[in-house]
Design an enzyme around this catalytic site. Structure first.
Site, PDB file in Angstrom:
ATOM      1  N   ARG A   1     -10.423   0.837  -5.421  1.00  0.00           N
ATOM      2  CA  ARG A   1     -10.538   1.510  -6.495  1.00  0.00           C
ATOM      3  C   ARG A   1     -11.323   2.435  -6.449  1.00  0.00           C
ATOM      4  NH1 ARG A   1      -4.967   1.679  -9.692  1.00  0.00           N
ATOM      5  NH2 ARG A   1      -3.815   1.681  -8.214  1.00  0.00           N
TER       6      ARG A   1
ATOM      7  N   ARG B   1     -10.075   7.428 -12.421  1.00  0.00           N
ATOM      8  CA  ARG B   1     -10.646   8.128 -13.217  1.00  0.00           C
ATOM      9  C   ARG B   1     -11.676   7.464 -14.126  1.00  0.00           C
ATOM     10  NH1 ARG B   1      -4.427   6.287 -15.633  1.00  0.00           N
ATOM     11  NH2 ARG B   1      -5.075   4.637 -14.198  1.00  0.00           N
TER      12      ARG B   1
ATOM     13  N   ARG C   1      -8.239  15.834 -10.131  1.00  0.00           N
ATOM     14  CA  ARG C   1      -6.540  15.519 -10.978  1.00  0.00           C
ATOM     15  C   ARG C   1      -6.197  16.358 -11.623  1.00  0.00           C
ATOM     16  NH1 ARG C   1      -2.599  13.176 -11.520  1.00  0.00           N
ATOM     17  NH2 ARG C   1      -1.740  11.249 -12.113  1.00  0.00           N
TER      18      ARG C   1
ATOM     19  N   ASP D   1      -1.670   6.327  -1.663  1.00  0.00           N
ATOM     20  CA  ASP D   1      -1.930   4.469  -2.409  1.00  0.00           C
ATOM     21  C   ASP D   1      -0.473   4.273  -1.840  1.00  0.00           C
ATOM     22  OD1 ASP D   1      -1.247   4.989  -5.882  1.00  0.00           O
ATOM     23  OD2 ASP D   1       0.131   3.621  -4.787  1.00  0.00           O
TER      24      ASP D   1
ATOM     25  N   TYR E   1       8.285  -3.167  -5.935  1.00  0.00           N
ATOM     26  CA  TYR E   1       8.681  -1.771  -6.448  1.00  0.00           C
ATOM     27  C   TYR E   1       9.923  -1.201  -6.097  1.00  0.00           C
ATOM     28  CZ  TYR E   1       4.136  -1.554  -8.121  1.00  0.00           C
ATOM     29  OH  TYR E   1       2.780  -2.241  -8.775  1.00  0.00           O
TER      30      TYR E   1
HETATM   31  O1  CP3 Z   1      -9.954   4.189  -4.354  1.00  0.00           O
HETATM   32  C1  CP3 Z   1      -9.254   3.307  -3.957  1.00  0.00           C
HETATM   33  O2  CP3 Z   1      -9.125   2.338  -3.932  1.00  0.00           O
HETATM   34  C2  CP3 Z   1      -7.946   4.408  -2.629  1.00  0.00           C
HETATM   35  C3  CP3 Z   1      -6.827   4.557  -3.256  1.00  0.00           C
HETATM   36  C4  CP3 Z   1      -6.163   3.700  -4.030  1.00  0.00           C
HETATM   37  C5  CP3 Z   1      -5.261   4.300  -5.100  1.00  0.00           C
HETATM   38  N1  CP3 Z   1      -4.236   2.928  -5.071  1.00  0.00           N
HETATM   39  C6  CP3 Z   1      -5.363   5.305  -5.991  1.00  0.00           C
HETATM   40  C7  CP3 Z   1      -4.364   5.971  -7.494  1.00  0.00           C
HETATM   41  C8  CP3 Z   1      -5.644   1.764  -3.754  1.00  0.00           C
HETATM   42  C9  CP3 Z   1      -6.077   1.176  -2.504  1.00  0.00           C
HETATM   43  C10 CP3 Z   1      -4.291   2.331  -4.289  1.00  0.00           C
HETATM   44  C11 CP3 Z   1      -3.411   0.911  -4.320  1.00  0.00           C
HETATM   45  C12 CP3 Z   1      -2.411   0.125  -5.274  1.00  0.00           C
HETATM   46  N2  CP3 Z   1      -2.002   1.358  -6.026  1.00  0.00           N
HETATM   47  C13 CP3 Z   1      -1.917  -0.820  -5.506  1.00  0.00           C
HETATM   48  C14 CP3 Z   1      -2.515  -1.960  -4.438  1.00  0.00           C
HETATM   49  C15 CP3 Z   1      -3.951  -2.112  -5.449  1.00  0.00           C
HETATM   50  C16 CP3 Z   1      -4.012  -2.815  -7.034  1.00  0.00           C
HETATM   51  O3  CP3 Z   1      -4.616  -1.862  -7.763  1.00  0.00           O
HETATM   52  O4  CP3 Z   1      -3.335  -4.151  -6.920  1.00  0.00           O
HETATM   53  C17 CP3 Z   1      -0.893  -0.543  -6.632  1.00  0.00           C
HETATM   54  C18 CP3 Z   1      -0.325  -2.184  -6.702  1.00  0.00           C
HETATM   55  C19 CP3 Z   1      -0.652   0.696  -6.999  1.00  0.00           C
HETATM   56  C20 CP3 Z   1       0.845   1.134  -7.375  1.00  0.00           C
HETATM   57  C21 CP3 Z   1       0.262   2.084  -8.492  1.00  0.00           C
HETATM   58  N3  CP3 Z   1      -0.546   3.404  -8.172  1.00  0.00           N
HETATM   59  C22 CP3 Z   1      -0.467   1.639 -10.099  1.00  0.00           C
HETATM   60  C23 CP3 Z   1       0.063   0.310 -10.024  1.00  0.00           C
HETATM   61  C24 CP3 Z   1      -1.147   2.480 -10.153  1.00  0.00           C
HETATM   62  C25 CP3 Z   1      -1.300   3.482 -11.821  1.00  0.00           C
HETATM   63  C26 CP3 Z   1      -0.314   3.861 -12.259  1.00  0.00           C
HETATM   64  C27 CP3 Z   1      -1.452   4.893 -13.811  1.00  0.00           C
HETATM   65  O5  CP3 Z   1      -1.020   5.291 -14.004  1.00  0.00           O
HETATM   66  O6  CP3 Z   1      -2.213   4.400 -13.696  1.00  0.00           O
HETATM   67  C28 CP3 Z   1      -1.433   3.845  -9.444  1.00  0.00           C
HETATM   68  C29 CP3 Z   1      -1.408   5.126  -9.460  1.00  0.00           C
HETATM   69  C30 CP3 Z   1      -3.548   5.111  -8.994  1.00  0.00           C
HETATM   70  N4  CP3 Z   1      -2.839   4.879  -7.045  1.00  0.00           N
HETATM   71  C31 CP3 Z   1      -4.452   5.833  -9.469  1.00  0.00           C
HETATM   72  C32 CP3 Z   1      -5.155   5.480  -8.186  1.00  0.00           C
HETATM   73  C33 CP3 Z   1      -6.559   6.192  -8.677  1.00  0.00           C
HETATM   74  C34 CP3 Z   1      -4.514   6.260 -11.139  1.00  0.00           C
HETATM   75  C35 CP3 Z   1      -3.636   7.267 -11.253  1.00  0.00           C
HETATM   76  C36 CP3 Z   1      -4.172   8.777 -11.657  1.00  0.00           C
HETATM   77  O7  CP3 Z   1      -4.722   8.812 -11.201  1.00  0.00           O
HETATM   78  O8  CP3 Z   1      -3.615   9.423 -12.527  1.00  0.00           O
END
Ligand code: CP3
Length: 343
Positions: free
Chosen positions: A23, A27, A36, A73, A149
């Site tokens: 990640r 943020r 974003r 994602d 999911y």
């Molecule tokens: O920088 C990186 O790592 C690349 C991008 C990346 C994202 N998600 C961007 C993201 C990667 C590799 C993921 C993987 C991901 N997404 C996983 C597996 C890794 C882990 O954390 O276990 C999972 C379970 C998800 C599903 C997901 N996507 C969730 C649970 C969330 C959070 C929701 C929230 O409201 O916080 C996301 C959103 C997400 N994916 C964000 C980012 C940067 C945050 C959203 C935002 O910017 O508003």
């Protein structure tokens, strides 16, 4: 393509340790928050190649990590399969649950690559923009994590629906495992062909699988995906990340055809160094929360990881994703420590 990250993933213990952070585009970076804010819908953001490239490169420009991970994602696969994926601020991801018994049809599968083509475009553009010695990682969720999911309709505390389907030996579960595996292989193939140098499979909720079912639900799907990739001529190395499975890592490392395995911060790396096969490159495992504390506590934890992994191919990373509250200065401190520089 060579460079510290790929050389290490191919099993060479280099003089320097490659580092990137899960990640890393996110943020905690003001420049990420700015982009974003210009795209309120998270899925549209992921499908905008220009913006996806920009945020993928932000942490490379700022910190010089050895690898970039494409901004996308794991829920892009359910989105492409028409599960109505959306993100609700403060509540996380939401999607239409499949418990009512609807199936993933062949026509949905066929249309997937087209719908995900913006991710491929972002990868091609990123690869062209990156220096030769920086690797670009493509990724997908592993089938079990995606199925949680699909069945729960969002994040879950105990994954009760998915686990009940497992225990009831529901044939629909077996079908899902197969179709989601194929969809995952398709998505990874798309990313490899677009220019990703390595691929990663996130099994973030692997810890919820009862131990005796890990082979069927966690290990076999990895091998079937790698088999499909190799059959199609995809040669990129693959990293698996079965978060939270502890002693299950022994079978996971020994029985999969992976080149790298991500280790979460619940695992003692000295145990890992002694127990896990040396042909696998380990990646991890600093607790992301240590980056909030910073200072001596973080420095000691970093040194301990470097020491435990000395002499073995190791990619420095966190045990899970970096959190939004992380001070950027602590990320600089972490890099300097891993690279043996004064911060
Ligand atoms: O920088 C990186 O790592 C690349 C991008 C990346 C994202 N998600 C961007 C993201 C990667 C590799 C993921 C993987 C991901 N997404 C996983 C597996 C890794 C882990 O954390 O276990 C999972 C379970 C998800 C599903 C997901 N996507 C969730 C649970 C969330 C959070 C929701 C929230 O409201 O916080 C996301 C959103 C997400 N994916 C964000 C980012 C940067 C945050 C959203 C935002 O910017 O508003």
């Amino acid at each position: 393509m060579t460079g510290l990250f790929l050389d290490t993933l191919h099993g060479q213990a280099a003089r320097e340790r490659p580092i990137w952070l899960m990640r890393q585009a996110g943020r905690y970076l003001a420049e990420y928050r700015a982009v974003r804010a210009s795209e309120p819908d998270f899925i549209s953001f992921c499908l905008n190649p220009e913006k996806a490239v920009e945020v993928t490169l932000q942490p490379i420009d700022r910190f010089g990590f050895d690898a970039a991970i494409i901004f996308s994602d794991i829920l892009m696969v359910p989105w492409a399969l028409d599960r109505n994926v959306h993100f609700v601020t403060g509540e996380g991801p939401k999607l239409d649950s499949m418990v009512r018994g609807d199936e993933i049809t062949e026509s949905l599968m066929d249309g997937m690559s087209d719908r995900l083509s913006p991710v491929a475009e972002a990868i091609t553009r990123c690869r062209a923009a990156l220096q030769d010695d920086k690797a670009l990682i493509g990724f997908a969720g592993a089938p079990w994590t995606i199925i949680t999911y699909l069945l729960e309709g969002g994040s879950s505390r105990d994954f009760a629906t998915a686990r009940r389907w497992l225990w009831e030996n529901d044939k629909r579960f077996d079908r899902l495992l197969e179709t989601v595996g194929r969809a995952t292989a398709d998505f990874l193939t798309l990313q490899a062909e677009a220019g990703a140098d390595a691929l990663m499979l996130f099994d973030s909720w692997a810890s919820a699988v009862p131990a005796h079912l890990r082979r069927k639900v966690v290990i076999d799907p990895v091998n079937s995906i790698i088999g499909m990739l190799r059959d199609r001529g995809v040669k990129q190395p693959v990293i698996g990340f079965p978060k939270g499975i502890g002693e299950g890592l022994v079978a996971y490392c020994n029985e999969t055809d992976l080149q790298g395995v991500g280790i979460d911060h619940g695992v003692d790396l000295r145990w890992a160094a002694e127990t896990l096969p040396s042909h696998i490159t380990l990646q991890g495992n600093l607790d992301p929360l240590s980056l909030i504390a910073g200072g001596d506590a973080m420095a000691c934890a970093i040194d301990d990881i470097l020491d435990a992994m000395a002499g073995r191919p190791h990619i420095f990373n966190l045990g899970h994703g970096i959190t939004p509250e992380t001070p950027v200065s602590h990320v600089h401190d972490l890099l300097a420590r891993v690279r043996g520089e004064d911060s």
